[in-house]
Write an enzyme that holds these catalytic residues in place. Structure first.
Site, PDB file in Angstrom:
ATOM      1  N   ARG A  45       0.887  -1.081  -0.117  1.00 21.97           N
ATOM      2  CA  ARG A  45       0.070   0.019   0.103  1.00 21.97           C
ATOM      3  C   ARG A  45       0.846   1.336  -0.075  1.00 21.97           C
ATOM      4  O   ARG A  45       0.304   2.343  -0.341  1.00 21.97           O
ATOM      5  CB  ARG A  45      -0.898   0.033   1.117  1.00 21.97           C
ATOM      6  CG  ARG A  45      -2.061  -1.113   1.193  1.00 21.97           C
ATOM      7  CD  ARG A  45      -3.026  -1.150   2.416  1.00 21.97           C
ATOM      8  NE  ARG A  45      -1.967  -1.673   3.483  1.00 21.97           N
ATOM      9  CZ  ARG A  45      -1.799  -2.958   3.959  1.00 21.97           C
ATOM     10  NH1 ARG A  45      -2.684  -3.979   3.215  1.00 21.97           N
ATOM     11  NH2 ARG A  45      -1.079  -3.528   4.806  1.00 21.97           N
ATOM     12  N   GLY A  46       2.094   1.032   0.264  1.00 19.95           N
ATOM     13  CA  GLY A  46       3.156   2.274   0.545  1.00 19.95           C
ATOM     14  C   GLY A  46       3.201   3.167  -0.474  1.00 19.95           C
ATOM     15  O   GLY A  46       3.460   4.335  -0.474  1.00 19.95           O
ATOM     16  N   GLU A 102       7.488   2.165  -6.351  1.00 17.49           N
ATOM     17  CA  GLU A 102       7.451   1.722  -5.123  1.00 17.49           C
ATOM     18  C   GLU A 102       7.488   3.017  -4.045  1.00 17.49           C
ATOM     19  O   GLU A 102       8.236   4.017  -4.400  1.00 17.49           O
ATOM     20  CB  GLU A 102       8.858   0.810  -4.946  1.00 17.49           C
ATOM     21  CG  GLU A 102       8.512  -0.691  -4.860  1.00 17.49           C
ATOM     22  CD  GLU A 102       8.029  -0.891  -3.511  1.00 17.49           C
ATOM     23  OE1 GLU A 102       7.212  -0.387  -2.765  1.00 17.49           O
ATOM     24  OE2 GLU A 102       8.332  -2.096  -3.093  1.00 17.49           O
ATOM     25  N   ASP A 106      14.633  -1.598   0.523  1.00 14.27           N
ATOM     26  CA  ASP A 106      15.290  -1.563   1.664  1.00 14.27           C
ATOM     27  C   ASP A 106      16.484  -2.792   1.493  1.00 14.27           C
ATOM     28  O   ASP A 106      17.389  -2.265   0.696  1.00 14.27           O
ATOM     29  CB  ASP A 106      14.275  -1.999   2.577  1.00 14.27           C
ATOM     30  CG  ASP A 106      14.777  -2.004   3.836  1.00 14.27           C
ATOM     31  OD1 ASP A 106      15.513  -0.981   4.447  1.00 14.27           O
ATOM     32  OD2 ASP A 106      14.480  -3.143   4.976  1.00 14.27           O
ATOM     33  N   GLY A 108      15.773  -4.946  -0.771  1.00 12.76           N
ATOM     34  CA  GLY A 108      15.752  -5.395  -2.320  1.00 12.76           C
ATOM     35  C   GLY A 108      15.047  -6.579  -2.404  1.00 12.76           C
ATOM     36  O   GLY A 108      14.837  -6.859  -3.866  1.00 12.76           O
ATOM     37  N   THR A 110      11.898  -7.845  -1.906  1.00 14.49           N
ATOM     38  CA  THR A 110      10.547  -7.565  -2.516  1.00 14.49           C
ATOM     39  C   THR A 110      10.679  -7.399  -3.977  1.00 14.49           C
ATOM     40  O   THR A 110       9.928  -7.793  -4.792  1.00 14.49           O
ATOM     41  CB  THR A 110       9.831  -6.519  -1.750  1.00 14.49           C
ATOM     42  OG1 THR A 110       9.902  -6.739  -0.422  1.00 14.49           O
ATOM     43  CG2 THR A 110       8.649  -6.384  -2.099  1.00 14.49           C
ATOM     44  N   LEU A 111      11.366  -6.106  -4.289  1.00 13.02           N
ATOM     45  CA  LEU A 111      11.394  -5.784  -5.703  1.00 13.02           C
ATOM     46  C   LEU A 111      11.808  -6.636  -6.706  1.00 13.02           C
ATOM     47  O   LEU A 111      11.555  -7.117  -7.754  1.00 13.02           O
ATOM     48  CB  LEU A 111      11.940  -4.574  -5.967  1.00 13.02           C
ATOM     49  CG  LEU A 111      11.498  -3.615  -6.734  1.00 13.02           C
ATOM     50  CD1 LEU A 111       9.849  -3.494  -6.686  1.00 13.02           C
ATOM     51  CD2 LEU A 111      11.967  -2.330  -6.861  1.00 13.02           C
ATOM     52  N   ARG A 168       0.089   6.691   7.335  1.00 15.36           N
ATOM     53  CA  ARG A 168       0.367   6.794   5.832  1.00 15.36           C
ATOM     54  C   ARG A 168       0.032   8.168   5.412  1.00 15.36           C
ATOM     55  O   ARG A 168       0.403   8.650   4.286  1.00 15.36           O
ATOM     56  CB  ARG A 168      -0.406   5.684   5.029  1.00 15.36           C
ATOM     57  CG  ARG A 168       0.130   4.380   5.595  1.00 15.36           C
ATOM     58  CD  ARG A 168      -0.524   3.604   4.622  1.00 15.36           C
ATOM     59  NE  ARG A 168      -0.388   1.991   4.945  1.00 15.36           N
ATOM     60  CZ  ARG A 168       0.581   1.269   4.739  1.00 15.36           C
ATOM     61  NH1 ARG A 168       1.678   1.589   4.099  1.00 15.36           N
ATOM     62  NH2 ARG A 168       0.613  -0.076   5.249  1.00 15.36           N
TER      63      ARG A 168
END
Ligand code: IMP
Ligand code: MG
Length: 185
Positions: A45-46, A102, A106, A108, A110-111, A168
């Site tokens: 969601r970020g 994104e 951090d 890396g 996830t991406l 957020r």
């Protein structure tokens, strides 16, 4: 629940700085994609705040899609390296010019997983646009084409990024003083 003022260490990036840098990124992307259409994929969601502000700075046609992923067996602030899609795209990306949007990179992990999954669907091109880059924390190399800000290794929140799912909505990005943060309060 604590008020964020109780653990806000410093405002790292102000609303004005965000606005200005995102306008620059929008101009750069518009220039690079002249004559083409972009499909921007926001990682929930970020990345939501960043996506909605960024697309308003584009002068080329853009379509948007959303995707959510979660990492296996890790705490909220640690990426294990294994990633599972919890919400997939509603559209085909084959032969399209895709940009992944994104909030922060951090470790890396996830991406890296997201890129691998999307590459198998044969986009015409696939690039990454991240608002924040915590360079020192990188465990796997991620190709980043567009980056808003390189930041130090401190936990941050606001402007899409959460403190245990809250805050957020703050218009700025702040760092957390973890000594003063108590999730049980
Ligand atoms: P990576 O797989 O370690 O690169 O993790 C990236 C994800 O971790 C981001 O998409 C965020 O959801 C989360 N994350 C990493 N650092 C922070 C932070 O400082 N604040 C909020 N979320 C973070
Ligand atoms: Mg995220």
């Amino acid at each position: 629940m604590q008020d964020y003022h109780d653990y806000l260490d410093e405002v790292l990036i102000t609303e004005e700085q965000l606005h200005q840098r995102i306008a620059e990124l929008g101009a750069e992307i518009s220039q690079d994609y002249q004559g083409r259409q972009i499909l921007m994929i926001c990682i929930l969601r970020g990345g939501v705040m960043f996506l909605t502000d960024l697309i308003r700075q584009l002068t080329v046609p853009v379509a948007i899609e959303f995707m959510a992923v979660s990492s296996y067996g890790s705490g909220a602030r640690a990426s294990s390296g294994e990633v599972r899609i919890t919400l997939d795209l509603n559209t085909s990306i084959t032969d399209r010019d895709v940009i992944i949007v994104e909030d922060i990179i951090d470790s890396g992990h996830t991406l890296t997983s997201v890129i691998e999954m999307l590459q198998t669907r044969n986009p015409a091109s696939l690039y990454v646009c991240t608002l924040l880059d915590k360079v020192q924390r990188r465990e796997v190399e991620v190709p980043i084409r567009y980056c808003g800000f390189k930041i130090k290794d401190k936990f941050v929140f606001g402007y899409g990024l959460d403190m245990d799912e809250y805050y957020r909505n703050l218009p700025f990005i702040g760092t957390v003083d973890l000594e003063r943060y108590d999730p049980n309060l």
